[in-house]
Design a protein around this motif. Sequence first.
Motif, PDB file in Angstrom:
ATOM      1  N   GLY A 206       8.955 -63.585  -2.806  1.00  0.00           N
ATOM      2  CA  GLY A 206       8.805 -62.835  -1.120  1.00  0.00           C
ATOM      3  C   GLY A 206       8.682 -61.831  -0.576  1.00  0.00           C
ATOM      4  O   GLY A 206       8.966 -61.348   0.677  1.00  0.00           O
ATOM      5  N   TYR A 207       8.233 -60.691  -1.341  1.00  0.00           N
ATOM      6  CA  TYR A 207       8.013 -60.080  -0.998  1.00  0.00           C
ATOM      7  C   TYR A 207       6.537 -59.378  -1.696  1.00  0.00           C
ATOM      8  O   TYR A 207       5.871 -59.162  -2.531  1.00  0.00           O
ATOM      9  N   LYS A 208       6.200 -58.610  -0.465  1.00  0.00           N
ATOM     10  CA  LYS A 208       5.386 -57.396  -0.682  1.00  0.00           C
ATOM     11  C   LYS A 208       5.106 -56.285  -1.819  1.00  0.00           C
ATOM     12  O   LYS A 208       6.642 -55.435  -0.795  1.00  0.00           O
ATOM     13  N   THR A 209       4.731 -55.639  -1.942  1.00  0.00           N
ATOM     14  CA  THR A 209       4.619 -54.619  -2.671  1.00  0.00           C
ATOM     15  C   THR A 209       4.158 -53.399  -2.754  1.00  0.00           C
ATOM     16  O   THR A 209       3.105 -53.896  -2.967  1.00  0.00           O
ATOM     17  N   TYR A 210       4.622 -52.165  -2.966  1.00  0.00           N
ATOM     18  CA  TYR A 210       3.193 -50.718  -2.410  1.00  0.00           C
ATOM     19  C   TYR A 210       3.969 -49.887  -3.317  1.00  0.00           C
ATOM     20  O   TYR A 210       5.569 -49.988  -3.539  1.00  0.00           O
ATOM     21  N   TRP A 211       3.418 -48.981  -4.352  1.00  0.00           N
ATOM     22  CA  TRP A 211       3.435 -48.682  -5.227  1.00  0.00           C
ATOM     23  C   TRP A 211       3.021 -46.994  -5.519  1.00  0.00           C
ATOM     24  O   TRP A 211       1.886 -47.207  -4.904  1.00  0.00           O
ATOM     25  N   ASN A 212       3.491 -45.895  -5.467  1.00  0.00           N
ATOM     26  CA  ASN A 212       2.670 -44.383  -5.764  1.00  0.00           C
ATOM     27  C   ASN A 212       3.244 -44.290  -6.558  1.00  0.00           C
ATOM     28  O   ASN A 212       5.014 -44.297  -6.879  1.00  0.00           O
ATOM     29  N   VAL A 213       3.084 -42.621  -7.384  1.00  0.00           N
ATOM     30  CA  VAL A 213       3.811 -41.891  -7.665  1.00  0.00           C
ATOM     31  C   VAL A 213       3.728 -40.897  -7.447  1.00  0.00           C
ATOM     32  O   VAL A 213       2.992 -40.404  -6.669  1.00  0.00           O
ATOM     33  N   ILE A 214       5.127 -40.131  -6.938  1.00  0.00           N
ATOM     34  CA  ILE A 214       5.431 -39.400  -6.212  1.00  0.00           C
ATOM     35  C   ILE A 214       5.966 -37.981  -6.570  1.00  0.00           C
ATOM     36  O   ILE A 214       6.666 -38.195  -7.598  1.00  0.00           O
ATOM     37  N   ASN A 215       5.090 -37.042  -6.695  1.00  0.00           N
ATOM     38  CA  ASN A 215       5.379 -35.503  -7.200  1.00  0.00           C
ATOM     39  C   ASN A 215       6.519 -34.760  -6.621  1.00  0.00           C
ATOM     40  O   ASN A 215       5.999 -34.237  -5.700  1.00  0.00           O
ATOM     41  N   ALA A 216       7.963 -34.524  -7.180  1.00  0.00           N
ATOM     42  CA  ALA A 216       8.936 -33.569  -5.958  1.00  0.00           C
ATOM     43  C   ALA A 216       7.858 -32.800  -5.983  1.00  0.00           C
ATOM     44  O   ALA A 216       9.160 -31.816  -4.911  1.00  0.00           O
ATOM     45  N   LYS A 217       6.908 -32.041  -6.564  1.00  0.00           N
ATOM     46  CA  LYS A 217       6.206 -30.199  -6.203  1.00  0.00           C
ATOM     47  C   LYS A 217       5.397 -30.753  -4.514  1.00  0.00           C
ATOM     48  O   LYS A 217       5.092 -29.485  -4.308  1.00  0.00           O
ATOM     49  N   ASN A 218       5.852 -31.521  -4.342  1.00  0.00           N
ATOM     50  CA  ASN A 218       4.625 -32.181  -3.436  1.00  0.00           C
ATOM     51  C   ASN A 218       5.186 -32.546  -2.594  1.00  0.00           C
ATOM     52  O   ASN A 218       4.929 -32.885  -0.821  1.00  0.00           O
ATOM     53  N   CYS A 219       6.632 -32.549  -2.800  1.00  0.00           N
ATOM     54  CA  CYS A 219       7.456 -32.986  -1.016  1.00  0.00           C
ATOM     55  C   CYS A 219       8.612 -31.787  -0.959  1.00  0.00           C
ATOM     56  O   CYS A 219       9.741 -31.885  -0.168  1.00  0.00           O
ATOM     57  N   GLY A 220       8.778 -30.224  -1.646  1.00  0.00           N
ATOM     58  CA  GLY A 220       9.230 -28.882  -1.264  1.00  0.00           C
ATOM     59  C   GLY A 220      10.290 -29.250  -1.936  1.00  0.00           C
ATOM     60  O   GLY A 220      10.868 -28.342  -2.078  1.00  0.00           O
ATOM     61  N   ILE A 221      10.445 -29.682  -3.438  1.00  0.00           N
ATOM     62  CA  ILE A 221      11.191 -29.058  -4.586  1.00  0.00           C
ATOM     63  C   ILE A 221      10.860 -28.473  -5.173  1.00  0.00           C
ATOM     64  O   ILE A 221       9.247 -28.540  -5.857  1.00  0.00           O
ATOM     65  N   PRO A 222      10.803 -27.272  -5.971  1.00  0.00           N
ATOM     66  CA  PRO A 222       9.906 -26.137  -6.646  1.00  0.00           C
ATOM     67  C   PRO A 222      10.336 -27.139  -8.463  1.00  0.00           C
ATOM     68  O   PRO A 222      10.310 -26.225  -9.443  1.00  0.00           O
ATOM     69  N   GLN A 223       9.601 -28.338  -8.612  1.00  0.00           N
ATOM     70  CA  GLN A 223       9.552 -28.396 -10.276  1.00  0.00           C
ATOM     71  C   GLN A 223       9.023 -30.119 -10.254  1.00  0.00           C
ATOM     72  O   GLN A 223       8.772 -30.361  -8.958  1.00  0.00           O
ATOM     73  N   THR A 224       8.230 -29.683 -11.085  1.00  0.00           N
ATOM     74  CA  THR A 224       7.159 -30.965 -12.100  1.00  0.00           C
ATOM     75  C   THR A 224       7.873 -32.464 -11.629  1.00  0.00           C
ATOM     76  O   THR A 224       8.565 -32.073 -12.924  1.00  0.00           O
ATOM     77  N   ARG A 225       8.142 -33.301 -11.534  1.00  0.00           N
ATOM     78  CA  ARG A 225       9.164 -34.480 -11.474  1.00  0.00           C
ATOM     79  C   ARG A 225       8.307 -35.715 -11.006  1.00  0.00           C
ATOM     80  O   ARG A 225       8.273 -35.818  -9.929  1.00  0.00           O
ATOM     81  N   GLU A 226       7.034 -36.113 -11.232  1.00  0.00           N
ATOM     82  CA  GLU A 226       6.425 -36.920 -10.910  1.00  0.00           C
ATOM     83  C   GLU A 226       7.239 -38.630 -11.598  1.00  0.00           C
ATOM     84  O   GLU A 226       7.623 -39.216 -12.364  1.00  0.00           O
ATOM     85  N   ARG A 227       7.237 -39.343 -10.588  1.00  0.00           N
ATOM     86  CA  ARG A 227       8.455 -40.353 -10.718  1.00  0.00           C
ATOM     87  C   ARG A 227       7.979 -41.816  -9.607  1.00  0.00           C
ATOM     88  O   ARG A 227       7.040 -41.355  -9.316  1.00  0.00           O
ATOM     89  N   VAL A 228       7.201 -42.544 -10.291  1.00  0.00           N
ATOM     90  CA  VAL A 228       6.968 -44.239  -9.662  1.00  0.00           C
ATOM     91  C   VAL A 228       8.035 -45.177  -9.174  1.00  0.00           C
ATOM     92  O   VAL A 228       9.603 -44.940  -8.853  1.00  0.00           O
ATOM     93  N   PHE A 229       7.420 -44.945  -7.254  1.00  0.00           N
ATOM     94  CA  PHE A 229       8.440 -45.265  -6.511  1.00  0.00           C
ATOM     95  C   PHE A 229       7.823 -47.400  -6.244  1.00  0.00           C
ATOM     96  O   PHE A 229       6.575 -46.983  -5.960  1.00  0.00           O
ATOM     97  N   ILE A 230       8.743 -47.919  -6.359  1.00  0.00           N
ATOM     98  CA  ILE A 230       8.310 -48.882  -5.218  1.00  0.00           C
ATOM     99  C   ILE A 230       8.911 -49.841  -3.952  1.00  0.00           C
ATOM    100  O   ILE A 230       9.489 -49.144  -4.065  1.00  0.00           O
ATOM    101  N   VAL A 231       8.005 -49.983  -3.333  1.00  0.00           N
ATOM    102  CA  VAL A 231       8.924 -50.110  -1.965  1.00  0.00           C
ATOM    103  C   VAL A 231       8.421 -51.822  -1.440  1.00  0.00           C
ATOM    104  O   VAL A 231       7.083 -52.254  -1.798  1.00  0.00           O
ATOM    105  N   CYS A 232       9.777 -52.435  -1.502  1.00  0.00           N
ATOM    106  CA  CYS A 232       8.940 -53.790  -0.737  1.00  0.00           C
ATOM    107  C   CYS A 232       9.633 -54.163  -0.034  1.00  0.00           C
ATOM    108  O   CYS A 232      10.449 -53.913   0.851  1.00  0.00           O
ATOM    109  N   ILE A 233       8.893 -54.764   0.412  1.00  0.00           N
ATOM    110  CA  ILE A 233       9.583 -55.531   2.208  1.00  0.00           C
ATOM    111  C   ILE A 233       9.262 -56.832   1.839  1.00  0.00           C
ATOM    112  O   ILE A 233       7.608 -57.556   1.981  1.00  0.00           O
ATOM    113  N   ARG A 234      10.173 -57.824   2.657  1.00  0.00           N
ATOM    114  CA  ARG A 234       9.661 -59.297   2.300  1.00  0.00           C
ATOM    115  C   ARG A 234       9.282 -59.525   3.687  1.00  0.00           C
ATOM    116  O   ARG A 234       9.218 -59.211   4.585  1.00  0.00           O
ATOM    117  N   GLU A 235       8.264 -60.243   2.917  1.00  0.00           N
ATOM    118  CA  GLU A 235       6.989 -60.955   3.328  1.00  0.00           C
ATOM    119  C   GLU A 235       7.325 -61.915   5.026  1.00  0.00           C
ATOM    120  O   GLU A 235       6.372 -61.186   6.116  1.00  0.00           O
TER     121      GLU A 235
END
Length: 396
Positions: A206-235
């Motif tokens: 019963g969840y809608k799922t949204y995912w993306n790869v986010i790199n720490a260096k694009n969020c204000g932290i000086p290291q290349t660290r790519e991670r997959v994040f899945i955000v799930c929202i109950r339908e």
Amino acid sequence: MEKLKLTANILFSGIGCQERGLENSGVVDLDVLAVSEIDKEAVCGYAAVHKGLTQEMVNSYSFYPDEEEMIKELTDKNIGFNPEKGKAYNWNRNRKDKEYETRKHWLANRLCHNLGDISRIEALPMADFWSCSFPCTDISCAGKGKGLEESSGTRSSLVWQVMRLLERAVQDDTQPEYILFENVKDLIGKFKQDFEKILAALHRLGYKTYWNVINAKNCGIPQTRERVFIVCIREETGLGRYTFPVSFECSMKVGDILSPGSDISHPIHDKRLVALLDTLAGDGVPSGMALPVVQDIPVNEKTKKKHYSAQRLTPTQCFQLMGLTPEDADKCRGLGIANSQLCRQAGNGIVTNCVQLLGEHLYKLVKDPSFVCTDERMNGKTDVPGICNQMYMETV
């Protein structure tokens, strides 16, 4: 401004980077009901950072049960289990400070409401939000690639224990409104079929799922660290589409974190530097590893080649590269956690800045569509409501 108030269960909690990231958003009010973690030192780190546990508190607490009862509770929760050796921790082993150590770990687990080994948990308390950063051991490019197939017995396959608990929650009508999953980039590469099975299971529950790869260096932290994040929202929430944060330029440099006068090792040849940077581009900054410091260094007169300096990261620097603070490292160190453990805990964590941005975008979807998130502000929007200014850490 009314914050988004969420009760939460934090699974594979580590030292609580998920919690810190949402706190730093300034728009999410998180009440953690329970965590699940078997790393005994990480539980102590979590208790030090988020619950204020100190050696003085351990010594002055007056309501300890007898030692046998404490040891049984820690053993039943499988605290201290060694995944590499497949061996439970022996809480009865002899050592001079056994009584203090037993009390410290028992109190840390109590303060954190730690349920312990996820495979031994029958059901989670009802909460609005679950966070699940399941082990990357068997799907990371630095591991042996054993995978996460259900019933395979690998550490990474513990994600299916989360699915088991979620199925139970659906049956009991106690399922969360939102779930956040996080893991290494290979989850959508070499192990994409398993990734798709996870998404299919979430959809079935019963969840809608949204995912993306986010790199720490694009969020204000000086290291290349790519991670997959899945955000799930109950339908059943009826909410619209979740949007992920967009990249913005990182103004902080690694040199802002490195301490002047730190122990500098021998110069590194440019070829060795390339190899190190390739490693960093894979899984981020390895815990305790010598980090190349790129700076203007004269060409070696003998070899006619340019060299670079390197220094080993301290626990404080490792914490900062994850968006934590020097004070967080000091709290952990004050509880007697070894430097090697602190570096390891940081390396196993989530970059808090990434979670902060995800929390801001959830707030925007659920509470206030006009809210300007940090990434939007950094990309030129000016009608910012005057909060979320904690993206950048103080330098050492």
